[in-house]
Design a protein around this motif. Structure first.
Motif, PDB file in Angstrom:
ATOM      1  N   GLY A 151       6.011   4.889  -9.319  1.00 43.02           N
ATOM      2  CA  GLY A 151       4.674   4.314  -9.282  1.00 43.02           C
ATOM      3  C   GLY A 151       4.645   2.845  -8.922  1.00 43.02           C
ATOM      4  N   VAL A 152       5.764   2.305  -8.498  1.00 42.49           N
ATOM      5  CA  VAL A 152       5.832   0.893  -8.118  1.00 42.49           C
ATOM      6  C   VAL A 152       5.396   0.756  -6.659  1.00 42.49           C
ATOM      7  CG1 VAL A 152       7.409  -1.040  -7.722  1.00 42.49           C
ATOM      8  CG2 VAL A 152       7.641   0.389  -9.771  1.00 42.49           C
ATOM      9  N   GLU A 153       4.588  -0.252  -6.385  1.00 43.05           N
ATOM     10  CA  GLU A 153       4.102  -0.441  -5.021  1.00 43.05           C
ATOM     11  C   GLU A 153       5.090  -1.265  -4.199  1.00 43.05           C
ATOM     12  OE1 GLU A 153       0.212  -2.162  -4.753  1.00 43.05           O
ATOM     13  OE2 GLU A 153       0.042  -1.781  -2.602  1.00 43.05           O
ATOM     14  N   ALA A 154       5.347  -0.823  -2.988  1.00 32.03           N
ATOM     15  CA  ALA A 154       6.186  -1.603  -2.078  1.00 32.03           C
ATOM     16  C   ALA A 154       5.542  -2.960  -1.848  1.00 32.03           C
ATOM     17  CB  ALA A 154       6.354  -0.866  -0.755  1.00 32.03           C
ATOM     18  N   ALA A 155       6.380  -3.958  -1.644  1.00 32.79           N
ATOM     19  CA  ALA A 155       5.867  -5.307  -1.429  1.00 32.79           C
ATOM     20  C   ALA A 155       6.825  -6.054  -0.513  1.00 32.79           C
ATOM     21  CB  ALA A 155       5.715  -6.049  -2.754  1.00 32.79           C
ATOM     22  N   SER A 156       6.279  -7.065   0.140  1.00 34.40           N
ATOM     23  CA  SER A 156       7.102  -7.897   1.011  1.00 34.40           C
ATOM     24  C   SER A 156       6.864  -9.354   0.661  1.00 34.40           C
ATOM     25  CB  SER A 156       6.752  -7.641   2.482  1.00 34.40           C
ATOM     26  OG  SER A 156       5.417  -8.056   2.740  1.00 34.40           O
ATOM     27  N   GLY A 157       7.742 -10.207   1.143  1.00 37.01           N
ATOM     28  CA  GLY A 157       7.537 -11.621   0.893  1.00 37.01           C
ATOM     29  C   GLY A 157       8.763 -12.446   1.213  1.00 37.01           C
ATOM     30  N   TYR A 158       8.741 -13.658   0.705  1.00 40.48           N
ATOM     31  CA  TYR A 158       9.822 -14.618   0.941  1.00 40.48           C
ATOM     32  C   TYR A 158      10.200 -15.228  -0.398  1.00 40.48           C
ATOM     33  CZ  TYR A 158       8.502 -14.134   5.823  1.00 40.48           C
ATOM     34  OH  TYR A 158       8.236 -13.613   7.069  1.00 40.48           O
ATOM     35  N   GLY A 192       0.786  -1.230   0.000  1.00 44.98           N
ATOM     36  CA  GLY A 192       0.000   0.000   0.000  1.00 44.98           C
ATOM     37  C   GLY A 192       0.817   1.280   0.000  1.00 44.98           C
ATOM     38  N   VAL A 193       2.093   1.176  -0.251  1.00 43.66           N
ATOM     39  CA  VAL A 193       2.965   2.348  -0.282  1.00 43.66           C
ATOM     40  C   VAL A 193       3.541   2.467  -1.689  1.00 43.66           C
ATOM     41  CG1 VAL A 193       5.081   3.380   0.622  1.00 43.66           C
ATOM     42  CG2 VAL A 193       3.565   2.099   2.150  1.00 43.66           C
TER      43      VAL A 193
END
Lengths: 109, 152
Positions: free
Chosen positions: A46-53, A40-41
């Motif tokens: 214009g790329v959205e922040a993301a998290s993961g593994y 959501g950031v």
């Protein structure tokens, strides 16, 4: 060209993540992401922040966060940290099992 | 004249787009596809036991600390424990819905508390809390999520 003309979206995000994984020594063509989450950031471009593994071909798992480095003016995977004993940590996660199948071509024993 | 940082950002984007296009049809590493569970469907969001999810769902290793580090300044959360309690409270009190996560391209179950503008997401199997934050554009952001079943 302005930021709002830059093609953005999940394909761009995954392309950036793939290149950054390469930089961390993880072959993006022989790994699989799981528990990926858009955060959501909006980052520059214009790329959205993301998290993961990410599960690599060597069986190691790292957690990552796609963010922006103000000092380097570049995308980065930070934090970036290895998860110890990933099979124990993620054995109950359907997304990890599917990642395992994607990388190793079979269900985890 | 655009600032140097802007030019570098544009250059980086061009590079990654070219690189991705050359290496494979779908750029970036694959996100493992997950089969739909009986608990939810593409078109609906059957009711779930929110009390159980709020109690039993866990953060993946390191995830709570990372998420508090990135989103902690968005709310009145003094520490990771308070942030975690807010995530679980949002599950209990928020409106639940399903959507497709843009980056993962997998279905997630979301919970949105309109009064506090709080959003929590969990995996489709309801085992993992995957994020908690306060959306910049409030309720509109969850309405506009891909295939969102959220209704005002």
């Amino acid at each position: 060209m302005t930021f709002d003309r830059i093609p953005s979206g999940p394909r761009t995000s995954r392309a950036i993540i793939g290149h950054l994984l390469d930089a961390h020594g993880v072959d993006r063509l022989a790994c699989a992401l799981f528990l990926v989450q858009s955060e959501g950031v909006t980052l520059p471009g214009g790329v959205e922040a993301a998290s993961g593994y990410v599960l690599g071909r060597d069986g190691r798992v790292h957690r990552w966060w796609l963010s922006w480095s103000e000092t380097a003016n570049a995308y980065q995977l930070s934090p970036w940290a290895e998860v110890t004993d990933p099979v124990d940590a993620f054995g109950g996660d359907a997304e990890f099992r599917d990642a395992w199948s994607a990388v190793f071509g079979r269900e985890r024993d | 004249m655009p600032p140097v940082s802007l030019l570098r950002c544009l250059f980086a984007l061009v590079l990654v787009c070219l690189g991705g296009a050359c290496s494979r049809a779908e750029p970036g590493p694959p996100v493992a596809p997950v089969s739909a569970s009986p608990a939810s469907t593409v078109t609906g969001s059957p009711s779930v036991d929110v009390t159980r999810i709020a109690r039993d769902a866990t953060w993946a290793p390191g995830s709570l600390v990372d998420h508090f580090g990135k989103h902690g300044n968005e709310g009145p959360w003094a520490d990771a424990g308070a942030y975690d309690r807010s995530a679980r409270d949002t599950i209990r009190t928020g409106r639940d819905f399903t959507y497709i996560d843009r980056t993962a391209n997998v279905r997630r179950r979301g919970f949105y508390d309109a009064s506090g503008n709080r959003f929590t997401s969990v995996t489709e199997d309801l085992r993992r809390i995957t994020t908690h934050f306060r959306p910049d554009t409030g309720e509109r952001s969850v309405v506009l999520l891909p295939e969102s079943t959220y209704r005002r």
